[in-house]
Scaffold this active site. Structure first.
Site, PDB file in Angstrom:
ATOM      1  N   LYS A 258       0.837  -1.210   0.000  1.00 48.45           N
ATOM      2  CA  LYS A 258       0.000   0.000   0.000  1.00 48.45           C
ATOM      3  C   LYS A 258       0.866   1.252   0.000  1.00 48.45           C
ATOM      4  O   LYS A 258       0.621   2.188  -0.773  1.00 48.45           O
ATOM      5  CB  LYS A 258      -0.897  -0.001   1.252  1.00 48.45           C
ATOM      6  CG  LYS A 258      -1.538   1.344   1.546  1.00 48.45           C
ATOM      7  CD  LYS A 258      -2.431   1.292   2.763  1.00 48.45           C
ATOM      8  CE  LYS A 258      -1.749   1.466   4.099  1.00 48.45           C
ATOM      9  NZ  LYS A 258      -1.368   2.843   4.455  1.00 48.45           N
ATOM     10  N   ASN A 259       1.874   1.265   0.877  1.00 46.92           N
ATOM     11  CA  ASN A 259       2.653   2.503   1.041  1.00 46.92           C
ATOM     12  C   ASN A 259       3.666   2.743  -0.081  1.00 46.92           C
ATOM     13  O   ASN A 259       4.370   3.758  -0.074  1.00 46.92           O
ATOM     14  CB  ASN A 259       3.301   2.540   2.425  1.00 46.92           C
ATOM     15  CG  ASN A 259       2.237   2.734   3.508  1.00 46.92           C
ATOM     16  OD1 ASN A 259       1.090   3.081   3.204  1.00 46.92           O
ATOM     17  ND2 ASN A 259       2.599   2.498   4.754  1.00 46.92           N
TER      18      ASN A 259
ATOM     19  N   ARG B 191      -4.811  10.450   4.707  1.00 47.82           N
ATOM     20  CA  ARG B 191      -3.773  11.481   4.830  1.00 47.82           C
ATOM     21  C   ARG B 191      -2.771  11.436   3.690  1.00 47.82           C
ATOM     22  O   ARG B 191      -2.200  12.438   3.313  1.00 47.82           O
ATOM     23  CB  ARG B 191      -3.007  11.286   6.133  1.00 47.82           C
ATOM     24  CG  ARG B 191      -3.817  11.489   7.369  1.00 47.82           C
ATOM     25  CD  ARG B 191      -2.927  11.229   8.564  1.00 47.82           C
ATOM     26  NE  ARG B 191      -1.646  11.894   8.379  1.00 47.82           N
ATOM     27  CZ  ARG B 191      -1.408  13.165   8.665  1.00 47.82           C
ATOM     28  NH1 ARG B 191      -2.357  13.903   9.184  1.00 47.82           N
ATOM     29  NH2 ARG B 191      -0.226  13.689   8.442  1.00 47.82           N
TER      30      ARG B 191
ATOM     31  N   CYS C 299      -5.102  12.885  13.259  1.00 47.45           N
ATOM     32  CA  CYS C 299      -5.771  11.627  12.929  1.00 47.45           C
ATOM     33  C   CYS C 299      -5.689  10.733  14.138  1.00 47.45           C
ATOM     34  O   CYS C 299      -5.050  11.077  15.131  1.00 47.45           O
ATOM     35  CB  CYS C 299      -5.165  10.978  11.693  1.00 47.45           C
ATOM     36  SG  CYS C 299      -3.719  10.014  12.018  1.00 47.45           S
TER      37      CYS C 299
ATOM     38  N   ARG D 169       0.348  14.211  13.538  1.00 47.98           N
ATOM     39  CA  ARG D 169       0.890  14.006  12.196  1.00 47.98           C
ATOM     40  C   ARG D 169       0.884  15.272  11.327  1.00 47.98           C
ATOM     41  O   ARG D 169       0.199  15.334  10.304  1.00 47.98           O
ATOM     42  CB  ARG D 169       0.149  12.863  11.493  1.00 47.98           C
ATOM     43  CG  ARG D 169       0.261  11.565  12.256  1.00 47.98           C
ATOM     44  CD  ARG D 169      -0.470  10.455  11.586  1.00 47.98           C
ATOM     45  NE  ARG D 169       0.230   9.919  10.428  1.00 47.98           N
ATOM     46  CZ  ARG D 169      -0.288   8.996   9.635  1.00 47.98           C
ATOM     47  NH1 ARG D 169      -1.484   8.535   9.852  1.00 47.98           N
ATOM     48  NH2 ARG D 169       0.411   8.539   8.612  1.00 47.98           N
TER      49      ARG D 169
ATOM     50  N   ASP E 195       4.138   0.233  12.185  1.00 48.83           N
ATOM     51  CA  ASP E 195       2.978  -0.407  11.546  1.00 48.83           C
ATOM     52  C   ASP E 195       2.824  -1.883  11.932  1.00 48.83           C
ATOM     53  O   ASP E 195       1.851  -2.521  11.531  1.00 48.83           O
ATOM     54  CB  ASP E 195       3.075  -0.284  10.013  1.00 48.83           C
ATOM     55  CG  ASP E 195       2.907   1.157   9.545  1.00 48.83           C
ATOM     56  OD1 ASP E 195       2.461   1.998  10.350  1.00 48.83           O
ATOM     57  OD2 ASP E 195       3.229   1.441   8.376  1.00 48.83           O
TER      58      ASP E 195
ATOM     59  N   ILE F 239       7.177   6.454  17.366  1.00 45.01           N
ATOM     60  CA  ILE F 239       6.889   7.225  16.151  1.00 45.01           C
ATOM     61  C   ILE F 239       5.630   8.089  16.303  1.00 45.01           C
ATOM     62  O   ILE F 239       5.647   9.276  16.013  1.00 45.01           O
ATOM     63  CB  ILE F 239       6.742   6.300  14.913  1.00 45.01           C
ATOM     64  CG1 ILE F 239       7.942   5.338  14.803  1.00 45.01           C
ATOM     65  CG2 ILE F 239       6.558   7.114  13.627  1.00 45.01           C
ATOM     66  CD1 ILE F 239       9.280   5.987  14.514  1.00 45.01           C
TER      67      ILE F 239
ATOM     68  N   ARG G 250      -8.843  -0.567   4.518  1.00 50.24           N
ATOM     69  CA  ARG G 250      -7.997   0.478   3.918  1.00 50.24           C
ATOM     70  C   ARG G 250      -6.661  -0.091   3.474  1.00 50.24           C
ATOM     71  O   ARG G 250      -6.111   0.348   2.473  1.00 50.24           O
ATOM     72  CB  ARG G 250      -7.713   1.591   4.944  1.00 50.24           C
ATOM     73  CG  ARG G 250      -8.892   2.447   5.255  1.00 50.24           C
ATOM     74  CD  ARG G 250      -8.475   3.578   6.146  1.00 50.24           C
ATOM     75  NE  ARG G 250      -7.359   4.302   5.531  1.00 50.24           N
ATOM     76  CZ  ARG G 250      -6.720   5.302   6.087  1.00 50.24           C
ATOM     77  NH1 ARG G 250      -7.073   5.717   7.277  1.00 50.24           N
ATOM     78  NH2 ARG G 250      -5.744   5.907   5.471  1.00 50.24           N
TER      79      ARG G 250
HETATM   80  N1  EPU Z   1       6.252  14.406  11.292  1.00 51.27           N
HETATM   81  C1  EPU Z   1       6.337  15.739  11.610  1.00 51.27           C
HETATM   82  N2  EPU Z   1       6.258  16.652  10.597  1.00 51.27           N
HETATM   83  C2  EPU Z   1       6.117  16.298   9.291  1.00 51.27           C
HETATM   84  C3  EPU Z   1       6.044  14.928   8.964  1.00 51.27           C
HETATM   85  C4  EPU Z   1       6.113  13.998   9.997  1.00 51.27           C
HETATM   86  O1  EPU Z   1       6.462  16.092  12.772  1.00 51.27           O
HETATM   87  O2  EPU Z   1       6.064  17.184   8.434  1.00 51.27           O
HETATM   88  C5  EPU Z   1       6.333  13.392  12.362  1.00 51.27           C
HETATM   89  C6  EPU Z   1       5.041  12.565  12.483  1.00 51.27           C
HETATM   90  O3  EPU Z   1       4.067  13.209  13.252  1.00 51.27           O
HETATM   91  C7  EPU Z   1       5.570  11.297  13.110  1.00 51.27           C
HETATM   92  C8  EPU Z   1       6.959  11.139  12.486  1.00 51.27           C
HETATM   93  O4  EPU Z   1       7.300  12.427  11.997  1.00 51.27           O
HETATM   94  O5  EPU Z   1       5.681  11.436  14.481  1.00 51.27           O
HETATM   95  C9  EPU Z   1       7.069  10.155  11.362  1.00 51.27           C
HETATM   96  O6  EPU Z   1       5.965  10.310  10.468  1.00 51.27           O
HETATM   97  P1  EPU Z   1       6.074  10.076   8.910  1.00 51.27           P
HETATM   98  O7  EPU Z   1       5.967  11.381   8.219  1.00 51.27           O
HETATM   99  O8  EPU Z   1       7.246   9.228   8.603  1.00 51.27           O
HETATM  100  O9  EPU Z   1       4.733   9.258   8.637  1.00 51.27           O
HETATM  101  P2  EPU Z   1       3.866   9.349   7.334  1.00 51.27           P
HETATM  102  O10 EPU Z   1       4.745   9.592   6.183  1.00 51.27           O
HETATM  103  O11 EPU Z   1       2.702  10.227   7.564  1.00 51.27           O
HETATM  104  C10 EPU Z   1       4.083   6.815   6.688  1.00 51.27           C
HETATM  105  C11 EPU Z   1       3.150   5.676   6.423  1.00 51.27           C
HETATM  106  C12 EPU Z   1       2.524   5.246   7.739  1.00 51.27           C
HETATM  107  C13 EPU Z   1       3.641   4.808   8.684  1.00 51.27           C
HETATM  108  C14 EPU Z   1       4.645   5.969   8.872  1.00 51.27           C
HETATM  109  C15 EPU Z   1       5.843   5.595   9.709  1.00 51.27           C
HETATM  110  C16 EPU Z   1       2.421   6.076   4.164  1.00 51.27           C
HETATM  111  C17 EPU Z   1       1.324   6.453   3.242  1.00 51.27           C
HETATM  112  N3  EPU Z   1       2.129   6.093   5.476  1.00 51.27           N
HETATM  113  O12 EPU Z   1       3.301   7.853   7.247  1.00 51.27           O
HETATM  114  O13 EPU Z   1       1.699   4.134   7.452  1.00 51.27           O
HETATM  115  O14 EPU Z   1       3.107   4.461   9.942  1.00 51.27           O
HETATM  116  O15 EPU Z   1       5.112   6.399   7.581  1.00 51.27           O
HETATM  117  O16 EPU Z   1       6.511   4.516   9.164  1.00 51.27           O
HETATM  118  O17 EPU Z   1       3.501   5.740   3.730  1.00 51.27           O
HETATM  119  C18 EPU Z   1      -0.026   2.581   7.876  1.00 51.27           C
HETATM  120  O18 EPU Z   1       0.245   2.040   6.780  1.00 51.27           O
HETATM  121  O19 EPU Z   1      -0.804   2.061   8.710  1.00 51.27           O
HETATM  122  C19 EPU Z   1       0.556   3.866   8.199  1.00 51.27           C
HETATM  123  C20 EPU Z   1       0.069   4.671   9.135  1.00 51.27           C
END
Ligand code: EPU
Length: 417
Positions: free
Chosen positions: A22-23, A92, A116, A121, A305, A327, A397
């Protein structure tokens, strides 16, 4: 609203085939916006988030044809450069269209995702990066409006390695003027998969999968031609946990072992046997699981995850397990539900202490997010008696036909309305 009714206690046995990640699918579908024409992506999983991303691209003017696990995204008709609140609030990852739109079409209007279930996030790091590349960014009525005639390469250092942030900035850099460097980038396999796909389109990205990524901007990219995305490591890990908890024996085909090292190591510590065979990855559950501790970390550490699914295993393991979620600040919502099934868990901030009990008992429970729902399904498969898992749209999802796959393994599971 659909629910699962599970009668637990069966040892699950058989073969399961893991589909595309998915990701990886979500950013790679967004990457189709970087080129004009027919983009063909293979190994696309059939799940709700992928459908939401398809709806978003269609809203912008793409024409999408889906056949089996292949997706054809024709981007010739793109004429709206907007991700509306109605779609972003359900997923998101819609924010992944921001940078492709700005770098290819010079403008984007994307709804701010807001908080969320699993945490606040924010997307501040995506926006800071884009700003450094010369985009003008305004926030208006809950939307990010970004404009730039042509982005220029920049040196960006993330405070935190963000997965979708790295993906967004990497996509921005592909068509920017000059070189973009991302320091402290996320090293997740899905980031590498996106970089490989972008390079197959003509981008010049070096170092994906390492802490520093360099992107040399080019003038144009070709559409995606038959790119096959990687298998879903979290789905594979979830089935490993299912085999482990039910004392079963599952052969996992298309299992991306190379991306599951931290998970496999921890599962082995609990007594689960995991063997690479010619036919796939064979996972056998032990008579009794042994407790072990985990801390979630960015890749290559233990993935957040898989935290909820691992916790389900620990509820009946011998001894006490400490699970630290590093995380997301609110990714323990499955705990209250697991306790309804008889688990003995206490929480202090981001640390959960799980004392193994002899058995779980079926109960009505509520899924609160994607991975939390997977943990409840796993617990339900182990629990004595009947569990009813409500709000399984969360599970749909990110898991492809989970109930059908479990039935084939011998589970007593029904989907009801
Ligand atoms: N963060 C910030 N500012 C930002 C971006 C992130 O503070 O601008 C923080 C977040 O709040 C969090 C940390 O950085 O505490 C890491 O978040 P990250 O941005 O890496 O998460 P994401 O990109 O929103 C993706 C996956 C998630 C997975 C996380 C961590 C996708 C579409 N989603 O989310 O997947 O948990 O990386 O590995 O790739 C899932 O599949 O169930 C899922 C939630």
């Amino acid at each position: 609203m659909e629910k699962f009714v599970i009668k637990g206690g069966k040892r699950l046995k058989g073969i399961v085939v893991i589909g595309g990640a998915k990701n990886s699918a979500l950013p790679i579908m967004s990457a189709s916006l970087l080129a004009v024409g027919d983009n063909i992506i293979k190994n696309i999983p059939n799940m709700r988030d992928v459908k939401t991303m398809a709806r978003l691209l269609e809203y912008m003017g793409a024409n999408i044809i889906s056949k089996d696990d292949e997706l054809k995204i024709d981007t010739k008709g793109i004429k709206k450069f907007e991700a509306p609140y109605e779609l972003v609030k359900t997923m998101r990852a819609s924010v992944l269209v921001l940078c492709p739109l700005v770098t290819r079409y010079s403008k984007a209007k994307v709804s701010l995702p807001g908080g969320c279930a699993i945490g606040a996030r924010p997307i501040n790091l995506h926006l800071l990066g884009l700003q450094k590349m010369g985009a003008k960014i305004e926030l208006e009525s809950g939307y990010v409006i970004a404009k730039a005639s042509r982005l220029k390469g920049a040196h960006i250092t993330f405070d935190i390695p963000t997965v979708t942030g790295t993906e967004n900035i990497m996509m921005a850099g592909t068509l920017a003027k000059g070189t973009t460097i991302i320091e402290n980038s996320a090293m997740e396999p899905e980031v590498i998969d996106l970089a490989n796909c972008l390079n197959s389109m003509g981008a010049k990205i070096y170092g994906a999968g390492q802490r520093i990524i360099e992107i040399e901007g080019v003038d144009a990219l070709n559409p995606i031609k038959n790119y096959k995305i990687i298998s879903d490591r979290i789905q594979a890990g979830t089935f490993m946990a299912i085999a482990g908890l039910t004392g079963g024996e599952i052969l996992i085909k298309n299992c991306p072992n190379e991306y599951l090292e931290a998970v496999i190591e921890k599962l082995k510590e609990t007594g689960i046997i995991i063997k690479q065979t010619e036919k796939g990855t064979l996972v056998k559950g032990p008579k009794e699981l042994i407790s072990t501790d985990i801390k979630t970390m960015p890749y290559p550490g233990f993935p957040t995850d898989m935290q909820a699914q691992f916790m389900a295993l620990m509820t009946v393991a011998k001894g006490t397990s400490i699970i630290k979620e590093n995380i997301f600040e609110n990714r323990f919502m499955h705990i209250a539900e697991l306790k309804r099934m008889g688990a003995d868990i206490s929480v202090d901030g981001n640390i959960a202490t799980i004392r193994g009990v002899n058995k779980l008992k079926g109960a009505p429970v509520m899924a609160t997010d994607l991975r939390a729902s997977a943990s409840l399904v796993i617990a339900g498969l182990k629990a004595e008696g009947e569990s009813i898992i409500d709000r399984i749209y969360h599970l749909d999802r990110g898991y492809e036909k989970m109930d059908e796959k479990l039935k084939l393994l011998g589970a007593n599971i029904e989907r009801i309305s």
